[in-house]
Design an enzyme around this catalytic site. Structure first.
Site, PDB file in Angstrom:
ATOM      1  N   SER A 218       0.874  -1.272   0.117  1.00 36.85           N
ATOM      2  CA  SER A 218      -0.039  -0.244   0.022  1.00 36.85           C
ATOM      3  C   SER A 218       0.975   1.251   0.014  1.00 36.85           C
ATOM      4  CB  SER A 218      -0.954  -0.156   1.261  1.00 36.85           C
ATOM      5  OG  SER A 218      -0.204  -0.320   2.264  1.00 36.85           O
TER       6      SER A 218
ATOM      7  N   ARG B 205       3.404  -5.137  16.695  1.00 33.80           N
ATOM      8  CA  ARG B 205       2.063  -4.560  16.561  1.00 33.80           C
ATOM      9  C   ARG B 205       1.244  -5.734  16.916  1.00 33.80           C
ATOM     10  NH1 ARG B 205       2.038  -3.095  10.227  1.00 33.80           N
ATOM     11  NH2 ARG B 205       2.847  -5.286  10.352  1.00 33.80           N
TER      12      ARG B 205
ATOM     13  N   HIS C  80      -2.031  -8.856   1.917  1.00 28.85           N
ATOM     14  CA  HIS C  80      -1.622  -7.636   2.578  1.00 28.85           C
ATOM     15  C   HIS C  80      -2.743  -7.402   3.710  1.00 28.85           C
ATOM     16  CE1 HIS C  80       0.369  -3.802   3.225  1.00 28.85           C
ATOM     17  NE2 HIS C  80      -0.134  -3.105   2.236  1.00 28.85           N
TER      18      HIS C  80
ATOM     19  N   HIS D  43       5.804 -12.783   7.377  1.00 27.36           N
ATOM     20  CA  HIS D  43       6.053 -11.440   6.930  1.00 27.36           C
ATOM     21  C   HIS D  43       7.470 -11.126   5.728  1.00 27.36           C
ATOM     22  CE1 HIS D  43       6.640  -7.137   7.188  1.00 27.36           C
ATOM     23  NE2 HIS D  43       5.303  -7.217   7.357  1.00 27.36           N
TER      24      HIS D  43
ATOM     25  N   ASP E 200      -2.077  -8.678  11.624  1.00 27.97           N
ATOM     26  CA  ASP E 200      -3.225  -9.025  11.253  1.00 27.97           C
ATOM     27  C   ASP E 200      -3.897 -10.193  12.040  1.00 27.97           C
ATOM     28  OD1 ASP E 200      -3.720  -7.019   9.316  1.00 27.97           O
ATOM     29  OD2 ASP E 200      -2.371  -8.244   8.016  1.00 27.97           O
TER      30      ASP E 200
HETATM   31  N1  NMX Z   1       1.600 -19.675   5.666  1.00 24.26           N
HETATM   32  C1  NMX Z   1       1.830 -20.718   4.859  1.00 24.26           C
HETATM   33  N2  NMX Z   1       2.933 -20.295   3.798  1.00 24.26           N
HETATM   34  C2  NMX Z   1       3.554 -19.480   4.061  1.00 24.26           C
HETATM   35  C3  NMX Z   1       3.352 -18.237   4.971  1.00 24.26           C
HETATM   36  C4  NMX Z   1       1.961 -18.476   5.851  1.00 24.26           C
HETATM   37  N3  NMX Z   1       1.495 -17.639   6.867  1.00 24.26           N
HETATM   38  N4  NMX Z   1       4.303 -17.467   4.780  1.00 24.26           N
HETATM   39  C5  NMX Z   1       4.860 -17.680   4.080  1.00 24.26           C
HETATM   40  N5  NMX Z   1       4.591 -18.826   3.333  1.00 24.26           N
HETATM   41  C6  NMX Z   1       5.295 -19.501   2.273  1.00 24.26           C
HETATM   42  C7  NMX Z   1       5.127 -18.692   1.076  1.00 24.26           C
HETATM   43  O1  NMX Z   1       3.739 -18.630   0.433  1.00 24.26           O
HETATM   44  C8  NMX Z   1       6.266 -19.078   0.146  1.00 24.26           C
HETATM   45  O2  NMX Z   1       5.760 -20.355  -0.400  1.00 24.26           O
HETATM   46  P1  NMX Z   1       6.032 -20.715  -1.777  1.00 24.26           P
HETATM   47  O3  NMX Z   1       7.652 -20.725  -1.935  1.00 24.26           O
HETATM   48  O4  NMX Z   1       5.457 -21.846  -2.316  1.00 24.26           O
HETATM   49  O5  NMX Z   1       6.074 -19.658  -2.843  1.00 24.26           O
HETATM   50  C9  NMX Z   1       7.189 -19.509   1.309  1.00 24.26           C
HETATM   51  O6  NMX Z   1       6.504 -19.682   2.247  1.00 24.26           O
HETATM   52  C10 NMX Z   1       8.619 -18.644   1.445  1.00 24.26           C
HETATM   53  O7  NMX Z   1       7.703 -17.205   1.672  1.00 24.26           O
HETATM   54  P2  NMX Z   1       8.581 -16.064   2.635  1.00 24.26           P
HETATM   55  O8  NMX Z   1       9.671 -15.659   1.751  1.00 24.26           O
HETATM   56  O9  NMX Z   1       8.596 -16.541   4.078  1.00 24.26           O
HETATM   57  O10 NMX Z   1       7.362 -14.874   2.572  1.00 24.26           O
HETATM   58  P3  NMX Z   1       7.065 -13.739   1.680  1.00 24.26           P
HETATM   59  O11 NMX Z   1       7.919 -12.604   1.866  1.00 24.26           O
HETATM   60  O12 NMX Z   1       7.080 -14.367   0.220  1.00 24.26           O
HETATM   61  O13 NMX Z   1       5.381 -13.442   1.872  1.00 24.26           O
HETATM   62  C11 NMX Z   1       3.589 -12.939   3.333  1.00 24.26           C
HETATM   63  C12 NMX Z   1       5.044 -12.690   2.865  1.00 24.26           C
HETATM   64  C13 NMX Z   1       3.233 -11.945   4.452  1.00 24.26           C
HETATM   65  C14 NMX Z   1       2.671 -12.562   2.006  1.00 24.26           C
HETATM   66  C15 NMX Z   1       3.360 -14.541   3.607  1.00 24.26           C
HETATM   67  O14 NMX Z   1       4.225 -14.535   4.781  1.00 24.26           O
HETATM   68  C16 NMX Z   1       1.889 -14.839   3.765  1.00 24.26           C
HETATM   69  O15 NMX Z   1       1.281 -15.186   2.867  1.00 24.26           O
HETATM   70  N6  NMX Z   1       1.466 -14.662   4.991  1.00 24.26           N
HETATM   71  C17 NMX Z   1      -0.048 -14.824   5.252  1.00 24.26           C
HETATM   72  C18 NMX Z   1      -0.839 -13.792   4.818  1.00 24.26           C
HETATM   73  C19 NMX Z   1      -0.641 -12.578   5.927  1.00 24.26           C
HETATM   74  O16 NMX Z   1      -0.786 -12.872   7.047  1.00 24.26           O
HETATM   75  N7  NMX Z   1      -0.518 -11.344   5.139  1.00 24.26           N
HETATM   76  C20 NMX Z   1      -0.466 -10.208   5.961  1.00 24.26           C
HETATM   77  C21 NMX Z   1       0.963  -9.638   6.040  1.00 24.26           C
HETATM   78  C22 NMX Z   1       0.924  -8.181   6.736  1.00 24.26           C
HETATM   79  N8  NMX Z   1      -0.057  -7.201   6.444  1.00 24.26           N
HETATM   80  O17 NMX Z   1      -0.824  -6.593   6.898  1.00 24.26           O
HETATM   81  O18 NMX Z   1       0.095  -6.842   5.067  1.00 24.26           O
HETATM   82  C1  MLT Z   2       2.148  -3.779   6.498  1.00 26.51           C
HETATM   83  O1  MLT Z   2       1.805  -3.082   7.546  1.00 26.51           O
HETATM   84  O2  MLT Z   2       2.202  -2.773   5.617  1.00 26.51           O
HETATM   85  C2  MLT Z   2       2.613  -5.073   6.573  1.00 26.51           C
HETATM   86  O3  MLT Z   2       3.060  -5.663   7.429  1.00 26.51           O
HETATM   87  C3  MLT Z   2       3.190  -5.572   5.307  1.00 26.51           C
HETATM   88  C4  MLT Z   2       4.672  -5.176   5.127  1.00 26.51           C
HETATM   89  O4  MLT Z   2       5.216  -4.579   5.731  1.00 26.51           O
HETATM   90  O5  MLT Z   2       5.200  -5.661   4.224  1.00 26.51           O
END
Ligand code: NMX
Ligand code: MLT
Length: 435
Positions: A242, A327, A272, A318, A373
């Protein structure tokens, strides 16, 4: 009392000199290598953006102008009788790096209340949306439509000089933040059939008004929760979807309404901001499947089943953080103080003891710990705001603070159009053919 705009006008010339000096001394130095994996891998860790309001440390979490969340809780002005920091004060801090006085904080509450009214046509747009249209889509439409009255767009058409861009950007940003409670409140009441929107009370602070518009103004603990909520969701350095989107779109000199409308469309994605909605859906499904007597073993099975189904555990992991999100911790502490016996809060605490080990054992996620979240929806649900597809709207109201602050600085510092270089896979193969 000096206003925020007056204080900014004093700070800008010195900061322009500061940036000139940094660029003169360090401009030709390299941060390090850029790898091909970073290009394919969502640019993780790539130093690419200037963002002054906050910096994220992988271990420690966020600092707003150098201050941690507990620092902000201790140092920022509060409402009379309240113990959470006021978002008004946080906005002042994000913009100036300084803690405002209680009078300056109160002046911002008044100014935002005075700017809060929506143009009638924006109210009509919202009233015409079907209740089945996701609240985030409605939110983004309304914010984008505010561009109709943008001071920046108007000044640009009239030939404003570059050095003056920040003034109308400031005005638009103040209007944007001020109008968000009326937009959020209207969406909430329209979608969930909660009756007519009350008027903004110019004697109340931003969060108290937001709570009233949502129908929870009489509950002081809920108002305190909103104050904390807006502060902790406001800013998370510049690379998140964002914030980066807002900065990118703003770099084309699209006004703050267009830029932040784009931010909201990114926040609406499940990886996100929409994750706060997804967490509640996931928790409800868990309860529906397991029943009320939820053992550690059953939770473990449910987490594994989610992973084996090729889905993510919402609220965990994350892109930058490698420890529990502060947070999350701040919200946990709020819950321990205000709702220690709430069953859903206890369930969130129980999952915290189980999910990280499962994620570690699964071996993919780089960060097995909870993010912001994982906790927010449980607190809102406790106070009766249990319409989870509305949750990301509150995240959006908060994120406007961080995005707006940087948009103002970007225009003050003359930030250029963003235009990084892209490569095709064929081009990458050629470049590295003999290396
Ligand atoms: N559950 C399952 N798998 C996960 C998770 C999770 N919570 N977090 C990471 N992975 C997987 C990810 O999908 C990836 O799989 P693949 O190799 O098959 O593509 C692998 O682990 C490596 O990912 P990372 O490098 O650890 O994470 P990345 O930086 O790519 O993504 C998020 C970060 C936040 C997108 C990821 O942790 C996620 O999808 N979390 C769940 C959704 C979430 O809670 N999002 C909110 C973030 C905060 N916000 O408010 O924005
Ligand atoms: C945010 O607050 O924007 C989320 O934690 C996602 C991020 O920092 O990448």
């Amino acid at each position: 009392t000096q206003t925020l705009k007056e204080r900014l006008a004093e700070l800008i010339p010195a900061e322009i000199e500061n940036v000139k000096a940094v660029r003169k001394e360090h401009g030709a130095k390299a941060f390090g290598q850029v790898t091909v994996d970073q290009v394919y891998g969502g640019m993780r860790g790539l130093p690419a953006l200037l963002w002054d309001g906050s910096v994220l440390d992988a271990e420690e979490g966020i600092r707003f102008r150098g201050k941690t969340i507990p620092d902000c809780q201790a140092q920022l002005p509060k409402a009379p009788g309240g113990s959470e920091p006021l978002p008004e004060a946080l906005f002042w801090l994000l913009l100036t790096g300084e803690v405002p006085t209680p009078e300056q904080t109160q002046a911002l509450s008044k100014e935002w209340a005075a700017r809060a009214q929506l143009p009638e046509f924006v109210e009509e747009i919202l009233d015409r949306c079907p209740p089945t249209l996701h609240p985030m889509t409605q939110f983004s439409m309304a914010v984008t439509a505010l561009n109709h009255d943008s001071a920046f767009a108007k000044a640009y058409q009239q030939g404003i000089s570059k050095k003056d861009y920040w003034g109308p950007t400031f005005e638009d940003s103040m209007d944007l933040i001020a109008k968000l409670p009326n937009i959020a409140g209207r969406i909430y009441r329209n979608v969930f059939g909660k009756g007519k929107l009350p008027a903004i009370d110019p004697s109340k602070d931003y969060s108290a008004n937001l709570a009233t518009l949502l129908g929870f103004g009489d509950n002081e603990a809920f108002v305190e929760l909103l104050r904390l909520y807006v502060v902790i969701h406001s800013d998370h350095e510049g690379g998140n979807v964002s914030a980066h989107t807002g900065k990118l779109v703003g770099s084309a000199l699209s006004d703050p309404f267009l830029a932040f409308g784009a931010s909201l469309n990114g926040l609406a994605g499940p990886l996100h901001g929409l994750a706060n909605q997804e967490v509640l859906i996931w928790l409800r499904k868990m309860k529906a499947q397991i029943g009320d007597d939820i053992s550690d073993e059953k939770i473990k099975e449910y987490v594994w089943a989610t992973l084996k189904g090729g889905q993510v555990i919402p609220g965990y992991g994350h892109a930058v953080l490698r420890k529990t999100d502060p947070r999350y911790t701040a919200q946990r502490e709020f819950a321990l103080k205000h709702l220690p016996d709430d069953p859903l809060f206890k369930l969130v605490g129980q999952i915290y003891k189980i999910a990280p080990d499962v994620l570690l054992e699964a071996g993919k996620a780089k960060n097995p710990w909870p993010n912001v979240d994982a906790h927010s929806g449980v607190l809102l649900t406790y106070y009766g705001l249990d319409q989870m597809n509305f949750y990301t709207v509150l995240f959006g109201v908060s994120r406007a603070f961080g995005v707006a602050a940087q948009l103002i600085w970007d225009r003050a510092l003359g930030a250029p159009l963003e235009r990084p270089k892209s490569y095709s896979t064929e081009a990458i193969k050629k470049i590295f053919a003999n290396k």
